[in-house]
Every structure is written in structure tokens, then in C-alpha cells.
Scaffold this active site. Structure first.
Site, PDB file in Angstrom:
ATOM      1  N   GLY A  84       1.989   5.709   2.541  1.00  0.00           N
ATOM      2  CA  GLY A  84       2.470   5.940   3.906  1.00  0.00           C
ATOM      3  C   GLY A  84       1.785   4.967   4.850  1.00  0.00           C
ATOM      4  N   SER A  99      -3.324   2.976   0.438  1.00  0.00           N
ATOM      5  CA  SER A  99      -2.580   1.748   0.733  1.00  0.00           C
ATOM      6  C   SER A  99      -1.203   2.142   1.255  1.00  0.00           C
ATOM      7  CB  SER A  99      -2.430   0.913  -0.527  1.00  0.00           C
ATOM      8  OG  SER A  99      -1.472   1.514  -1.372  1.00  0.00           O
ATOM      9  N   LYS A 100      -0.428   1.136   1.563  1.00  0.00           N
ATOM     10  CA  LYS A 100       0.899   1.387   2.140  1.00  0.00           C
ATOM     11  C   LYS A 100       1.774   2.285   1.271  1.00  0.00           C
ATOM     12  CE  LYS A 100       1.424  -2.641   5.064  1.00  0.00           C
ATOM     13  NZ  LYS A 100       1.580  -4.070   4.835  1.00  0.00           N
ATOM     14  N   ARG A 101       1.481   2.277  -0.039  1.00  0.00           N
ATOM     15  CA  ARG A 101       2.272   3.143  -0.929  1.00  0.00           C
ATOM     16  C   ARG A 101       2.176   4.606  -0.520  1.00  0.00           C
ATOM     17  NH1 ARG A 101      -0.036   3.688  -5.715  1.00  0.00           N
ATOM     18  NH2 ARG A 101      -1.908   2.652  -4.955  1.00  0.00           N
TER      19      ARG A 101
END
Ligand code: GLU
Length: 464
Positions: free
Chosen positions: A243, A239-241
């Protein structure tokens, strides 16, 4: 052409995620390898969440990755008549029914089931109740069979068996008349003649429901291949966590599409211990047999390593036109008088991304050079005045070729009695603004006579 038909079926509710891109890639490779047909279908039945912007973003990302399709894009939003007809068919055949239970009633029953410690499932209140002839709102539910099991042989995971008791009568058409995912996906996959459904393994649990619908509608059931998820370094779903997860964000960060394709394919598929594959090689070598059963862990360093490789070995002409775009984004318009491929050649070995290359190439194109402060203080001083004046003079009328500028340079060395470095480094700073530019003759040739002269004059102006 073979009979193989596969598809990529994204929901346009956001950008193309790299997980989705890998699913698209696997389908594309399979179709190309087997000379089958690759279909693109936009699953936009969720009118609230689907946007044209997302569709455009997905199409753009597919195009950038080079994943061209043979049929489509088909839009589910344009196929509602077909779905209605198929819902009606099931109603007529007694394989589906109208359910009038209200949301409140369902919520209350759900609560009770949870309190009893049961799995909340629809209790089939309306399954055998008579159809109403008033205008009460209703959903249409599919009559699942709750006896026995539904099993399928997944081409990646092997045999998967579900107990039919797990499957309640799911909604296939909502109160507003729109059909639901598990229903339309079957209608479309069947009507479009899919032979293998290759998709993310987040859909494994939907498959038994879908198989029951295939059978109820009298369709042949295709084969299934569920591809394991992509995880972040902490083994949680990517996920965006972790990158950037958008394909196009990688372009913006200076990645080449061939690097991303090469990276993504290896994240779940292998061919011995080979790491580098061109698209042609992938088409030749790809097979579902060598797609692993376990989830791949996203490794940004490896992607960067591949990108560096493809930049190093890339065609300077092609990279040159890409470089222009990156420079453009930074507000630098490259004139036609400059052969960008020579700029690329001077930087290919020293850039891990196109953004880095653009950053390093900027000095070639700017009207006014920004100097590295330390370099300027050290190399643009009265001590260099004579060197710059002499070089300026020689460059005015030397032949502007590699040999020509080298000769001009050498005569400065002769006249001053200085060693190469003593002249080369200050000249590099005067021409590029810093000490780390490529070879000095390369730089001069790329800059051209005019710019070299202007920059030497600017250096002399600083010295005063
Ligand atoms: N539209 C679905 C999704 O984006 C994919 C459906 C499928 O592959 O069956 O997750």
C-alpha cells in the site's frame, strides 16, 4: 535547553517514506522531551539520485506532520570543502591512502574471492604501495583496523559487537572527488555536535566503520539508537506492495497528520496499553527505553481507526478549512457565505477520512445536484408535488434559523396531515440528492434559504 542534540538525515532520492517519518518523529520527540536540539540534514552527496523535488517533498511532509526543527536544513552538497579537508587530514596522518586499482581489477578479484568461497573484500594492494605522482585516477580508502573488535552499546538493541576482520578498507572519496556516505555522516554528526544518533536499523552494519572513522578523526563517538524496521503484513520490509508508503499519500487519502503521528509512534514505542496520544502527551511521555527491539508490522486498519477518532473529536473550524482543500481538489470552490464548520459538524460522526467527508459534503456545494437514481424514482414523484410546493412557499419567508425552518416544516406536516418521515425523506432527497444525508434541519441551515429554494424548484421541475 539540554545538551542533547539529535538529527534526521534523509537522502532526497524520493518522497518521505513512513519509515523515515517515524525516525524523524522519534528524534523530534526526544529533542522536545529533553529540551534538546533537533537538526535536519539533507544528505544529498549522491548528485545523480538527489533532486530538489525530493527535498521539497521531504520538507513539506515534515511540515505537514508538525515536525519542526531547530537547526537546518543543512545540505551536504554545500559542505564538500569540509569533507575534502577531512579526507586530506586522514591522508596526511597516514590513516587513509590513495587506491589506484581499476574497476576491472577489482571486479576480477571479487570474482576470484567468490569462487574461493571467501567474502569479497578489498585486498589492500594499494595500502602500502607508494603514492603515484602522475594523474592516474584514484579513490581514497580508509585504513580500517582489522585487529580486535568494534563494539557499541546501542540504546535500543543493547551491546553490538563486530569483528574488525569483517571491515575492509572502505572508499571514503570516489574517483570524481565526491565523498561517500559513511565518511560524511561521521564528519557531520561530529561537527554538528550530535549526542545521540537515532536512525533505522538498516544502518547497524555501518556503525562499526563509522566508529573507526570518528576515532581516526579524533572525534568523540556519539551514542547510537537503531530503530527496528517497519514490516508489511507478510513480515517483509514495508514497500509499495503493501500500500501507500509516502507520508503525503496519506494526506491525499484523507488522513489527518495527528492520526499518522499517533499511529507511527505506536509502531515501535509503547506506553502501557495506551493508544491515543496528542503531540503534547507524546513529548511528555516519549523515551527510547520503551522503543521495542522487534520490527513493527504496519496495520492500515488501525491507522484508519485512529483517523476516524481524530476526525470525530477534531475542532470543526480546523477540519472545516481542511475540508475546503479536499473539496477544492475535486473542483468544488466553497464560497465564504458557507460556514464549513457546520458542514463538518454534520459529518464528523460519519466519516473515516477527510476524503470520505468531502465526498459526503459535496452535495452542499454543487450547483447542480446529482441524484441517487433509486431515491429519485421513489421520492421525487407527483406524489411529493404538494409537499415540495408547500415547503417552498413556507421557506420563502420563514425565519432562517433552526426554529424557523422547523416551524415551516411543521406547518407543512399540519397542512398535509402527513407524518414526519413522509415529508422528511423526500425533502432530504430533493435537497441532498440521496437518502443518507445528515438531519434535515441541519442540511437546510447549511444550505441556506437560496439553495433550499433552488433545489426544491429543481425537484418540482423534474416532477413536471
Ligand atoms: N541518509 C541516510 C538515509 O537516508 C541516513 C543516514 C543516517 O541516519 O545515518 O538512509
Amino acid at each position: 535547553m539540554s545538551d542533547l542534540r539529535v538529527r534526521f538525515a534523509p537522502s532526497p532520492t524520493g518522497y518521505l517514506h513512513i519509515g523515515g517519518a517515524r525516525t524523524a518523529l522519534f528524534n523530534f520527540l526526544l529533542a522536545r522531551k529533553e529540551q534538546g536540539t533537533f537538526i535536519l540534514r539533507i544528505e544529498d552527496t549522491d548528485v545523480e539520485r538527489s533532486t530538489q523535488e525530493s527535498t521539497d517533498a521531504i520538507l513539506q511532509a515534515m511540515d505537514w506532520l508538525g515536525l519542526d526543527y531547530d537547526e537546518g536544513p543543512f545540505y551536504q552538497s554545500e559542505r564538500f570543502d569540509l569533507y575534502k579537508q577531512k579526507v586530506q587530514q586522514l591522508l596526511d596522518e597516514g590513516k587513509a591512502y590513495k587506491c589506484y586499482c581499476t574497476a576491472d581489477e577489482l571486479d576480477a578479484k571479487r570474482e576470484q574471492a567468490i569462487q574461493r568461497g571467501d567474502k569479497p573484500q578489498y585486498d589492500e594492494t594499494c595500502r602500502n604501495a607508494p603514492e603515484r605522482d602522475d594523474d592516474s585516477p584514484y579513490v581514497v580508502r580508509f585504513k580500517s583496523s582489522s585487529q580486535g573488535v568494534t563494539a557499541f552499546n546501542d540504546l535500543i538493541k543493547g551491546t553490538i559487537t563486530f569483528n574488525n576482520q569483517e571491515l575492509d578498507d572502505m572508499i571514503i572519496q570516489r574517483t570524481d572527488g565526491t565523498p561517500t556516505y559513511n565518511f560524511v555522516v561521521v564528519v557531520d554528526d561530529a561537527e554538528m555536535g550530535l549526542t545521540i544518533v537515532v536512525r533505522g536499523d538498516d544502518h547497524v552494519n555501518n556503525t562499526p566503520r563509522q566508529i573507526q572513522i570518528y576515532k581516526a578523526l579524533g572525534y568523540a563517538v556519539p551514542e547510537f539508537a537503531h530503530v527496528p524496521m517497519i514490516l508489511g503484513s507478510d513480515k517483509k520490509r514495508l514497500s509499495k506492495r503493501h500500500g501507500a508508503t509516502s507520508v503525503m499519500a496519506y494526506r491525499d487519502m484523507g488522513y489527518l497528520p495527528e492520526a499518522l503521528v499517533n499511529y507511527l509512534v505506536r509502531l515501535g514505542w509503547s506506553h502501557g496499553d495506551e493508544e491515543i496520544f496528542s503531540m503534547e502527551e507524546l513529548i511528555e511521555k516519549f523515551s527510547l527505553e520503551h522503543v521495542g527491539k522487534s520490527a513493527g508490522v504496519f496495520n492500515p486498519e488501525k491507522l484508519l481507526w485512529l483517523n476516524e477518532h481524530y476526525i470525530k473529536t477534531g475542532d470543526p473550524q480546523r477540519l472545516g478549512s481542511l475540508l475546503k482543500d479536499y473539496l477544492n481538489k475535486d473542483g468544488i470552490i466553497v464560497g465564504d457565505d458557507i460556514d464549513v464548520s457546520t458542514v463538518v459538524e454534520s459529518l464528523q460522526d460519519r466519516s473515516k477520512t477527510m476524503v470520505e467527508m468531502a465526498e459526503k459534503a459535496k452535495f452542499y456545494f454543487v450547483d447542480e445536484l446529482t441524484y441517487d437514481e433509486k431515491a429519485k424514482n421513489k421520492f421525487i414523484t407527483s406524489e411529493q408535488k404538494e409537499i415540495f410546493e408547500l415547503l417552498l412557499e413556507k421557506l420563502q419567508d420563514c425565519e432562517f434559523s433552526h426554529d424557523g425552518v422547523e416551524a415551516a416544516f411543521n406547518s407543512v406536516l399540519q397542512q398535509t396531515g402527513l407524518k414526519f418521515g413522509k415529508v422528511g425523506q423526500p425533502t432530504r432527497v430533493a435537497l441532498s440528492g440521496g437518502t443518507s444525508a445528515p438531519g434535515i434541519f441541519e442540511v437546510m441551515l447549511v444550505l441556506g434559504r437560496e439553495r433550499c429554494i433552488d433545489r426544491l424548484k429543481a425537484a418540482l421541475a423534474i416532477i413536471g
